[in-house]
Design a protein around this motif. Structure first.
Motif, short mmCIF file in Angstrom:
data_model
loop_
_atom_site.label_atom_id
_atom_site.label_comp_id
_atom_site.label_asym_id
_atom_site.label_seq_id
_atom_site.Cartn_x
_atom_site.Cartn_y
_atom_site.Cartn_z
N LEU A 167 20.31 1.97 -20.22
CA LEU A 167 21.13 2.97 -19.91
C LEU A 167 21.42 3.96 -21.21
N SER A 218 18.46 6.35 -21.70
CA SER A 218 18.31 7.15 -21.01
C SER A 218 19.48 8.26 -20.88
N ALA A 219 20.56 7.80 -21.48
CA ALA A 219 21.76 8.59 -21.88
C ALA A 219 21.28 9.48 -22.98
N SER A 244 19.13 12.34 -22.88
CA SER A 244 19.32 13.59 -21.95
C SER A 244 20.10 14.57 -22.72
N GLY A 282 14.47 22.95 -19.95
CA GLY A 282 15.76 22.44 -19.25
C GLY A 282 15.37 21.96 -17.88
N ALA A 283 14.84 22.84 -16.97
CA ALA A 283 14.62 22.79 -15.61
C ALA A 283 13.80 21.24 -15.58
N VAL A 334 15.53 18.02 -17.06
CA VAL A 334 16.62 17.49 -16.31
C VAL A 334 16.25 16.84 -14.98
N ILE A 343 3.10 4.22 -13.00
CA ILE A 343 2.65 5.33 -13.23
C ILE A 343 3.68 6.42 -13.15
N LYS A 393 8.94 16.61 -4.76
CA LYS A 393 8.34 16.39 -3.58
C LYS A 393 7.51 15.02 -3.43
N TYR A 394 7.07 14.75 -4.65
CA TYR A 394 6.12 13.54 -4.82
C TYR A 394 6.79 12.53 -5.56
N PRO A 397 10.76 11.19 -3.97
CA PRO A 397 10.52 10.18 -2.85
C PRO A 397 9.67 9.08 -3.03
N ILE A 398 8.79 9.06 -3.85
CA ILE A 398 8.02 7.83 -3.94
C ILE A 398 8.61 6.83 -4.84
N ALA A 427 28.13 5.42 -21.97
CA ALA A 427 26.96 5.92 -21.52
C ALA A 427 26.82 6.96 -20.47
N ILE A 475 28.02 10.19 -21.40
CA ILE A 475 26.81 10.92 -21.97
C ILE A 475 25.91 11.57 -20.77
N VAL A 476 25.72 10.69 -19.98
CA VAL A 476 24.91 10.98 -18.70
C VAL A 476 25.43 12.05 -18.02
N GLY A 530 24.68 15.11 -20.53
CA GLY A 530 23.45 15.40 -19.96
C GLY A 530 23.24 16.34 -18.72
N VAL A 555 24.56 20.93 -19.41
CA VAL A 555 23.28 21.46 -19.36
C VAL A 555 23.60 22.72 -18.06
N PHE A 590 22.96 26.38 -18.55
CA PHE A 590 22.17 27.08 -17.53
C PHE A 590 22.88 28.37 -16.88
N TYR A 600 0.31 13.67 3.26
CA TYR A 600 0.91 13.14 2.29
C TYR A 600 0.29 12.34 1.42
N VAL A 628 -1.72 12.35 -2.24
CA VAL A 628 -1.47 11.54 -3.47
C VAL A 628 -2.62 10.90 -4.22
#
Lengths: 358, 173, 158
Positions: A132, A135-136, A139, A165-166, A169, A216, A335-336, A339-340, B56, B59-60, B64, B68, B72, C6, C10
């Motif tokens: 965590l 990943s924090a 960002s 940025g887009a 995020v 993947i 879209k991919y 959801p996956i 954490a 921060i998230v 983050g 942001v 924006f 879909y 993929v």
């Protein structure tokens, strides 16, 4: 047996004998800091020359071959060039933020080094929430890009910053989901616990196809998060000159460059830890002899081998695929991948509850 | 004064200093960046207290996510690099007065309140404990509020999608 | 159906990515495919390809004779005035005046190697050479006279 953790313990004991506890802490912090900075420098040199060689060979070229044997000292020469170059600040720029941004980028990469287990019992900070934390902190790296893009007062920089940025995020989400699937299987956020849970087989082998899917997704997401091709819209050199670091030169540019490569190393190290067992050697079932030979290879070599394998994969992607358009990029994520990833997380959870993994 | 206290004061100085700069600067983007440092300082404070999970999440969510988002919206609305106009004296005076009143009120409350030691047993702030508490259905479990909040968020998400969809159909017509 | 499409999309995407990855991996592992020439190092063994055009030359045989009649077809054909032919009148053995070239001036700095002069030439007097190290310190060195001094037109070329 000889290992990095033994050296670390020996240094700790030697310091403990000669100094008081407070000074030991201070000295160890300084040593750790120096080690991280030198690792940065070495990684920068190695990854840049590796990237250039890999890209050359994939494009049927020779790559750098003038400086040093087979051109291996090329990145050292480049570093010297960047060091002596003038670091300019453009006139209309917000000088404070412009100069702050590269340091923020490099500090974020340094912070990310903390919870990575480089070898058996060898890490800077055995954090309860290792994954965590990563990943924090990662960002925050988007902030330095946005800052650089805005402070440069240049349309290319600003557009690059907006795009990145887009991108960051949105791809953080699927990277998070991919990481979560391993967290669900392990039941812990601690890096050491995650590695220990793979003693009888790495998750990529134990976890069947849901883990392959997360692997993947993770690869795609980290390629996007580190702003590398085919997701390098932030610096798309054919459209935006150099994106958010158009106005940067000399050492300030080098810091961005270094941060990018170190970030690649870090995300690959996280990937190696989560999916490929970190420093755990490769074991096959009950082949005692084979397993014993594998144990003989030092754990740090296993870790760096796996990490560099993933780095090679990412470089391979970069020199194979064309750049995506911004709408394709966001379509791919929302879209991919997302959801996956969510359905896959459900599958992994079911697998963890029903104990379908080995 | 030991190392821990020094770190506390440094963090406090970071939070307050960047918070102060964030309100006094006249460039809106700088204000956002100082706000960011202030929030990072708060996260550092949580780390200092060994509440790693909360740090954490701080921060998230704040660094983050929210910062942001703020940056924006600045990118999309504000003119680049233009300074905000200087505020008139009376406005500044009233703002200072309002801030002082709020501060005084809080200070008064804190001074009046007598702090007693908590009698509930302290659970270690590990992720496991937090998770068990959050989804616990026993006494003191947070499963119901958690679910209610998640339904609220889901409603917000669905609302966003509906708004986005409607615009698209109008365009095609 | 949406869901089938879909999933198809993929898997199709993954497959096409794999095709690309396989190609680059092939090149990565086959270093013999590398086509880069190490130019200044391999100068002695450098092989130019047949269709490379470096410069217009006028071949002379061992008796110092060329095949140029001075018809100026090349000069007319040249799109940017690279060739300038200065003619003179020679008196031959029978006492008849005959047109011949005095100087075949060729401006290498203007030439685009388009090959139009070579195709225009009715007597195959000029051809393209494969030299390419053309850099000089003075631009005037690039203006060349292609016919050698005291050279004559070959017997039987009209």
């Amino acid at each position: 047996m000889w290992s990095i953790s033994n050296i670390a313990n020996w240094v700790n004991e030697w310091l403990g004998k000669n100094f008081s506890a407070a000074w030991v802490t201070v000295f160890e912090m300084v040593i750790a800091g120096i080690l991280v900075i030198s690792l940065f420098a070495v990684l920068g040199l190695i990854l840049v020359i590796m990237e250039r060689k890999v890209s050359a060979w994939m494009q049927i070229r020779l790559g750098p071959n003038r400086v040093g044997p087979k051109g291996l000292l090329q990145s050292a020469a480049d570093t010297v060039k960047l060091l002596v170059k003038e670091a300019m600040t453009p006139n209309g720029a917000d000088k404070f933020l412009f100069n702050l941004a590269p340091y923020l980028a490099i500090v974020v990469s340094m912070l990310l080094m903390a919870p990575i287990a480089f070898a058996k019992d060898f890490m800077l900070w055995d954090l309860n929430i290792g994954v965590l934390y990563v990943s924090a902190i990662s960002s925050v790296s988007v902030i330095s890009i946005l800052m650089a893009g805005w402070a440069s007062n240049n349309k290319y920089s600003l557009m690059g910053a907006m795009r990145s940025g887009a991108q960051i995020v949105s791809y953080e989400l699927s990277a998070g989901l991919a990481i979560l699937s391993i967290v669900v299987l392990t039941g812990s956020l601690n890096m050491n616990d995650i590695i220990r849970s793979q003693a009888d087989g790495w998750w990529i082998f134990k976890g069947h196809f849901p883990v392959w899917i997360s692997f993947i997704i993770f690869l795609i997401a980290i390629t996007a998060e580190t702003n590398r091709a085919p997701f390098d819209l932030a610096e798309a050199e054919s459209e935006l000159t150099a994106g958010f670091h158009t106005e940067y030169s000399g050492m300030k540019f080098a810091l961005f460059f270094l941060a990018e490569y170190v970030n690649v190393f870090i995300v690959c190290a996280i990937g190696a830890t989560l999916f490929l067992g970190g420093w755990m050697p490769f074991h096959i079932g009950h082949w005692e002899g084979f397993n014993h030979i594998m144990d003989f290879i030092p754990s740090s070599l296993w870790f760096f081998g796996k990490t560099f394998f993933l780095i090679f994969l990412i470089m391979w992607f970069r020199w194979t695929f064309p750049r995506l358009r911004i709408d394709q990029l966001l379509n791919l994520e929302w879209k991919y991948l997302l959801p996956i990833g969510m359905i896959n997380l459900l599958l992994v959870t079911a697998m963890a509850i029903l104990k379908w993994h080995f | 004064m030991n190392g821990s206290t020094i770190i506390f004061y440094m963090l406090a100085a970071l939070i307050l200093g960047s918070g102060f700069l964030s309100v006094t600067t006249r460039q809106i983007f700088r204000a956002a960046i100082f706000l960011l440092f202030s929030l990072i300082g708060v996260a550092g404070m949580y780390f200092w207290m060994d509440y790693e999970f909360i740090a954490a999440v701080q921060i998230v969510v704040y660094v983050g996510g929210i910062t942001v988002l703020i940056i924006f919206s600045i990118f999309l609305t504000q003119q680049a690099g233009e300074k905000l106009p200087e505020q008139s004296m009376s406005r500044m005076l009233f703002a200072a007065l309002a801030a002082f009143c709020g501060f005084a009120l809080i200070l008064l409350q804190i001074a009046k309140h007598t702090f007693t030691n908590s009698t509930t047993t302290i659970t270690a702030p590990t992720v496991e404990n937090i998770g068990n508490e959050m989804l616990g259905v026993n006494k003191g479990g947070m499963a119901l509020p958690f679910e209610v909040v998640s339904v609220l968020l889901l409603a917000a998400l669905v609302g966003c999608i509906v708004i986005a969809l409607r615009q698209k159909t109008q365009q095609t017509n | 159906m949406f869901i089938v499409n879909y999933i198809k999309e993929v898997f199709g995407a993954l497959k096409s990515l794999a095709v690309g990855l396989r190609r680059t991996m092939f090149y990565f592992t086959h270093h013999k495919e590398i086509i880069t020439e190490q130019y200044p190092d391999n100068r002695a063994t450098l092989k130019m390809s047949d269709r490379f055009k470096g410069e217009v030359v006028m071949p002379h045989d061992e008796k110092n004779e060329h095949r140029c009649t001075g018809c100026t077809a090349c000069e007319v054909a040249c799109p940017n005035g690279t060739i300038k032919i200065i003619t003179k009148f020679e008196v031959n053995a029978e006492g008849k005046k005959k047109k011949a070239i005095d100087k075949f001036v060729y401006h290498l700095e203007l030439c685009t190697m388009c090959n139009l002069c070579i195709t225009a030439c009715p007597s195959d007097a000029i051809k393209m050479a494969q030299t390419f190290e053309h850099s000089v310190f003075d631009r005037s060195h690039l203006t060349k006279v292609l016919n050698k001094p005291d050279s004559k037109i070959m017997e039987g070329v009209e």
